[in-house]
Design an enzyme around this catalytic site. Structure first.
Site, short mmCIF file in Angstrom:
data_model
loop_
_atom_site.label_atom_id
_atom_site.label_comp_id
_atom_site.label_asym_id
_atom_site.label_seq_id
_atom_site.Cartn_x
_atom_site.Cartn_y
_atom_site.Cartn_z
N GLU A 60 -40.14 -8.67 -101.01
CA GLU A 60 -41.03 -8.66 -102.50
C GLU A 60 -40.24 -8.45 -103.91
O GLU A 60 -41.19 -8.73 -104.61
CB GLU A 60 -42.08 -7.25 -102.51
CG GLU A 60 -43.25 -7.76 -100.80
CD GLU A 60 -44.08 -8.45 -101.69
OE1 GLU A 60 -44.83 -8.56 -103.08
OE2 GLU A 60 -44.97 -9.78 -101.13
N HIS A 62 -37.89 -10.18 -105.37
CA HIS A 62 -37.69 -11.77 -105.67
C HIS A 62 -39.03 -12.33 -105.85
O HIS A 62 -39.65 -12.82 -107.16
CB HIS A 62 -36.62 -12.41 -104.65
CG HIS A 62 -35.62 -12.50 -103.96
ND1 HIS A 62 -35.74 -12.16 -103.36
CD2 HIS A 62 -34.66 -11.99 -104.90
CE1 HIS A 62 -34.62 -11.50 -102.55
NE2 HIS A 62 -33.74 -11.24 -103.27
N ASP A 175 -30.25 -3.83 -109.14
CA ASP A 175 -29.21 -4.15 -109.59
C ASP A 175 -28.62 -3.70 -110.70
O ASP A 175 -29.12 -4.77 -111.97
CB ASP A 175 -28.66 -5.65 -109.47
CG ASP A 175 -28.52 -6.21 -107.45
OD1 ASP A 175 -27.94 -5.16 -106.85
OD2 ASP A 175 -29.71 -6.81 -107.27
O1 PAF Z 1 -28.84 -11.34 -107.96
C1 PAF Z 1 -28.37 -11.86 -106.79
O2 PAF Z 1 -29.02 -11.94 -105.96
C2 PAF Z 1 -26.47 -12.22 -107.29
O3 PAF Z 1 -26.25 -11.53 -107.81
C3 PAF Z 1 -27.46 -13.78 -108.13
C4 PAF Z 1 -27.73 -13.00 -109.58
C5 PAF Z 1 -28.32 -14.84 -107.64
C6 PAF Z 1 -26.37 -14.74 -108.61
O4 PAF Z 1 -25.53 -15.37 -106.99
#
Ligand code: PAF
Length: 310
Positions: A60, A62, A175
């Site tokens: 969710e 993403h 992140d």
């Molecule tokens: O956050 C992530 O999933 C990864 O670090 C990314 C930004 C896709 C880069 O591989």
């Protein structure tokens, strides 16, 4: 590819590109040439390209990025690529969950126009010898425990930005350091890409969604709530007038010990400036509480913005 009633076009560019919505199916592009050709087809149009880079194992969190892109009216490109250069030796590159069919099933309803799924040869062709690094911002927090990680992230993101040429790119606040680093990269290299950072999506008990939560067994899953509990303890401390980062961190550590039991082992617990990511001498302005904790063998991260005086 046919799956569960959804149909996905695989292969070379050609034909109609409907703007992403629930009714259209995402087109799957695999090679750099396909991606470039697709992107060129949008040049000179009014389309705003929104980009959601991912490593798959979608959840969710993403999907909330996709929805944010759709809410802005972007034509959305999602990339799915498990980037080997951002994993250190002994990390979970091989174990990282990969299930493209499941991911495509989830994306089907979210209005992605394109799913870009390059392979290692596309992203790192033989002789590849260029890296992109952001200095300073990557020294502390996750950068300290995962040397080389951010260089891998910034290198792959710079390359993806060149291929996708998005107007906007969407990242999750979970992140937080990665988001700050990518913002700096976008600014320093004049990419022209607007970086949009979307809120953390949490389970009902507060655990931040992460593809790595799939590694947790039931006991570890119960213990994993210690990250969020530690962050809310920091929030409570600040609301009560506490300004000492050391005392706040001590309270967070205590909560991790109590809630996480023997399963939780903090890698770092920090209170930093949200922009510079430098440790703060006092929590007397908006501050970021951030932590990484091993729960069993799984490394989890989380963070919360602290607002003193509110
Ligand atoms: O956050 C992530 O999933 C990864 O670090 C990314 C930004 C896709 C880069 O591989």
């Amino acid at each position: 590819v046919q799956r569960a009633g959804a149909r996905y076009h695989v292969g070379t560019f050609g034909g109609r590109y409907a703007k992403g919505d629930e009714m259209s199916e995402p087109r799957i592009l695999r090679t750099a040439e396909e991606m470039r050709t697709y992107r060129r087809s949008l040049d000179g149009t009014e389309e705003c390209v929104g980009f959601v880079p991912t490593m798959g194992a979608l959840h969710e969190g993403h999907l909330s990025l996709l929805r944010a892109a759709r809410a802005r009216g972007d034509r959305t490109v999602v990339s799915i690529y498990v980037n080997p250069t951002q994993f250190g030796p002994g990390e979970d590159l091989n174990a990282y969950p990969r299930d493209l069919q499941r991911d495509l099933g989830l994306l089907g309803g979210e209005g992605a126009a394109v799913v870009f799924t390059p392979d290692d040869r596309t992203m790192y062709p033989e002789g590849f010898s260029t890296t992109v690094s952001v200095e300073g911002l990557t020294d502390g927090l996750c950068g300290a425990g995962r040397p080389g990680h951010f260089r891998g992230v910034t290198t792959v993101v710079a390359k993806l930005f060149n291929l996708v040429r998005p107007h906007r790119a969407y990242f999750g606040q979970k992140d937080a350091q990665q988001a700050a680093v990518i913002r700096r990269l976008a600014r320093d290299l004049d990419t022209g890409v607007e970086i949009v950072v979307c809120p953390i999506v949490r389970e009902p008990d507060g655990l931040a969604l992460s593809s790595r939560n799939a590694y947790l067994d039931p006991e570890e899953r119960a213990a994993a709530v210690c990250l969020y509990r530690a962050l809310t303890e920091a929030e409570r401390a600040v609301a009560g007038g506490e300004t000492s980062p050391d005392r706040i961190r001590a309270r967070m550590r205590e909560v991790i010990g109590c809630v996480g039991g023997g399963l939780a082992r903090p890698e770092y617990i920090e209170i930093v400036d949200p922009q510079t990511l430098k440790a703060l001498p006092a929590v007397n302005r908006p501050s970021l509480a951030a932590l990484a904790v091993f729960v069993g063998g799984t490394r989890l991260i989380d963070n919360l913005l602290l607002h003193p005086g509110t």
